[in-house]
Motif scaffolding. Sequence first.
Motif, PDB file in Angstrom:
ATOM      1  N   GLY A 132      22.736 -52.889  82.490  1.00 25.52           N
ATOM      2  CA  GLY A 132      22.866 -51.481  82.118  1.00 25.52           C
ATOM      3  C   GLY A 132      24.324 -51.105  81.919  1.00 25.52           C
ATOM      4  O   GLY A 132      24.678 -50.426  80.939  1.00 25.52           O
ATOM      5  N   ASP A 133      25.204 -51.563  82.851  1.00 26.87           N
ATOM      6  CA  ASP A 133      26.633 -51.273  82.715  1.00 26.87           C
ATOM      7  C   ASP A 133      27.189 -51.901  81.442  1.00 26.87           C
ATOM      8  O   ASP A 133      27.968 -51.272  80.723  1.00 26.87           O
ATOM      9  N   LEU A 134      26.782 -53.128  81.152  1.00 27.44           N
ATOM     10  CA  LEU A 134      27.257 -53.811  79.950  1.00 27.44           C
ATOM     11  C   LEU A 134      26.777 -53.095  78.689  1.00 27.44           C
ATOM     12  O   LEU A 134      27.541 -52.936  77.726  1.00 27.44           O
ATOM     13  N   ALA A 135      25.542 -52.644  78.688  1.00 26.88           N
ATOM     14  CA  ALA A 135      25.024 -51.920  77.523  1.00 26.88           C
ATOM     15  C   ALA A 135      25.802 -50.622  77.315  1.00 26.88           C
ATOM     16  O   ALA A 135      26.145 -50.267  76.175  1.00 26.88           O
ATOM     17  N   ARG A 136      26.108 -49.899  78.394  1.00 26.27           N
ATOM     18  CA  ARG A 136      26.888 -48.670  78.278  1.00 26.27           C
ATOM     19  C   ARG A 136      28.302 -48.955  77.767  1.00 26.27           C
ATOM     20  O   ARG A 136      28.822 -48.248  76.902  1.00 26.27           O
ATOM     21  N   GLN A 142      31.723 -49.521  70.797  1.00 23.71           N
ATOM     22  CA  GLN A 142      31.313 -49.377  69.396  1.00 23.71           C
ATOM     23  C   GLN A 142      31.588 -47.970  68.875  1.00 23.71           C
ATOM     24  O   GLN A 142      31.920 -47.792  67.713  1.00 23.71           O
ATOM     25  N   THR A 143      31.462 -46.967  69.688  1.00 23.55           N
ATOM     26  CA  THR A 143      31.714 -45.593  69.226  1.00 23.55           C
ATOM     27  C   THR A 143      33.194 -45.254  69.216  1.00 23.55           C
ATOM     28  O   THR A 143      33.623 -44.360  68.490  1.00 23.55           O
ATOM     29  N   SER A 144      34.020 -45.932  69.974  1.00 26.68           N
ATOM     30  CA  SER A 144      35.435 -45.586  70.044  1.00 26.68           C
ATOM     31  C   SER A 144      36.297 -46.385  69.081  1.00 26.68           C
ATOM     32  O   SER A 144      37.438 -46.034  68.864  1.00 26.68           O
ATOM     33  N   VAL A 145      35.791 -47.423  68.496  1.00 26.90           N
ATOM     34  CA  VAL A 145      36.584 -48.243  67.580  1.00 26.90           C
ATOM     35  C   VAL A 145      36.558 -47.611  66.199  1.00 26.90           C
ATOM     36  O   VAL A 145      35.504 -47.268  65.665  1.00 26.90           O
ATOM     37  N   ARG A 146      37.747 -47.438  65.600  1.00 23.63           N
ATOM     38  CA  ARG A 146      37.842 -46.946  64.233  1.00 23.63           C
ATOM     39  C   ARG A 146      38.011 -48.148  63.315  1.00 23.63           C
ATOM     40  O   ARG A 146      38.668 -49.124  63.671  1.00 23.63           O
ATOM     41  N   PRO A 147      37.447 -48.081  62.109  1.00 21.44           N
ATOM     42  CA  PRO A 147      37.593 -49.216  61.196  1.00 21.44           C
ATOM     43  C   PRO A 147      39.057 -49.398  60.778  1.00 21.44           C
ATOM     44  O   PRO A 147      39.837 -48.453  60.730  1.00 21.44           O
ATOM     45  N   LEU A 148      39.434 -50.631  60.493  1.00 21.14           N
ATOM     46  CA  LEU A 148      40.794 -50.973  60.080  1.00 21.14           C
ATOM     47  C   LEU A 148      40.854 -51.118  58.558  1.00 21.14           C
ATOM     48  O   LEU A 148      39.889 -51.531  57.921  1.00 21.14           O
ATOM     49  N   ASP A 149      42.012 -50.795  57.982  1.00 19.47           N
ATOM     50  CA  ASP A 149      42.180 -51.039  56.543  1.00 19.47           C
ATOM     51  C   ASP A 149      42.558 -52.497  56.336  1.00 19.47           C
ATOM     52  O   ASP A 149      42.638 -53.276  57.273  1.00 19.47           O
ATOM     53  N   GLU A 150      42.876 -52.858  55.092  1.00 20.58           N
ATOM     54  CA  GLU A 150      43.147 -54.250  54.784  1.00 20.58           C
ATOM     55  C   GLU A 150      44.429 -54.745  55.425  1.00 20.58           C
ATOM     56  O   GLU A 150      44.597 -55.935  55.665  1.00 20.58           O
ATOM     57  N   ALA A 151      45.332 -53.873  55.737  1.00 18.56           N
ATOM     58  CA  ALA A 151      46.602 -54.260  56.367  1.00 18.56           C
ATOM     59  C   ALA A 151      46.459 -54.361  57.889  1.00 18.56           C
ATOM     60  O   ALA A 151      47.382 -54.751  58.578  1.00 18.56           O
TER      61      ALA A 151
END
Length: 156
Positions: A132-136, A142-151
């Motif tokens: 449960g802790d791992l799933a949280r 996953q919700t806090s990571v913003r996508p990166l551009d090509e650089a």
Amino acid sequence: MTPDITHSPRPARLRGRKPTWSLHPGIRSHDGLTRRERAADLARGLLGSWTAATVGAGLVGAGTVLTVRRDAATGMTVVLSGLMVVALSIVLMTSSRLDDTAAEVALYALESDRRAAVAIEELRDEVERLRGDLARLTARVQTSVRPLDEAGEPQP
């Protein structure tokens, strides 16, 4: 954390008591035995005792006295009978001791199995809590990571 489980040489409930098969759920107890089985247990208890061994030794002594004083044939018969009673008593006492040992081992194994089952259940609960802790944590990452551009720079 799980508490330390210490194993004693005997299950705690047997201390100070002679172990008996009636404490084991897989063995028939006194009520479940036939009359013949109860009679055999009684005979083993009576004949496999120090009292029976002492009576046998007394017969050997009496037979020896009869052999020396009067009739050698009768005295020898009493001596041999006494030796047979002593030998039978020793064999039955040994059988009783082996039964006691087997009961101790079986009850110790049963107690160990029960303790292991408790420890396994505690570990299972701990693994479920960790899942449960791992799933949280995974969802949070996953919700806090913003996508990166090509650089490799975060996109606004």
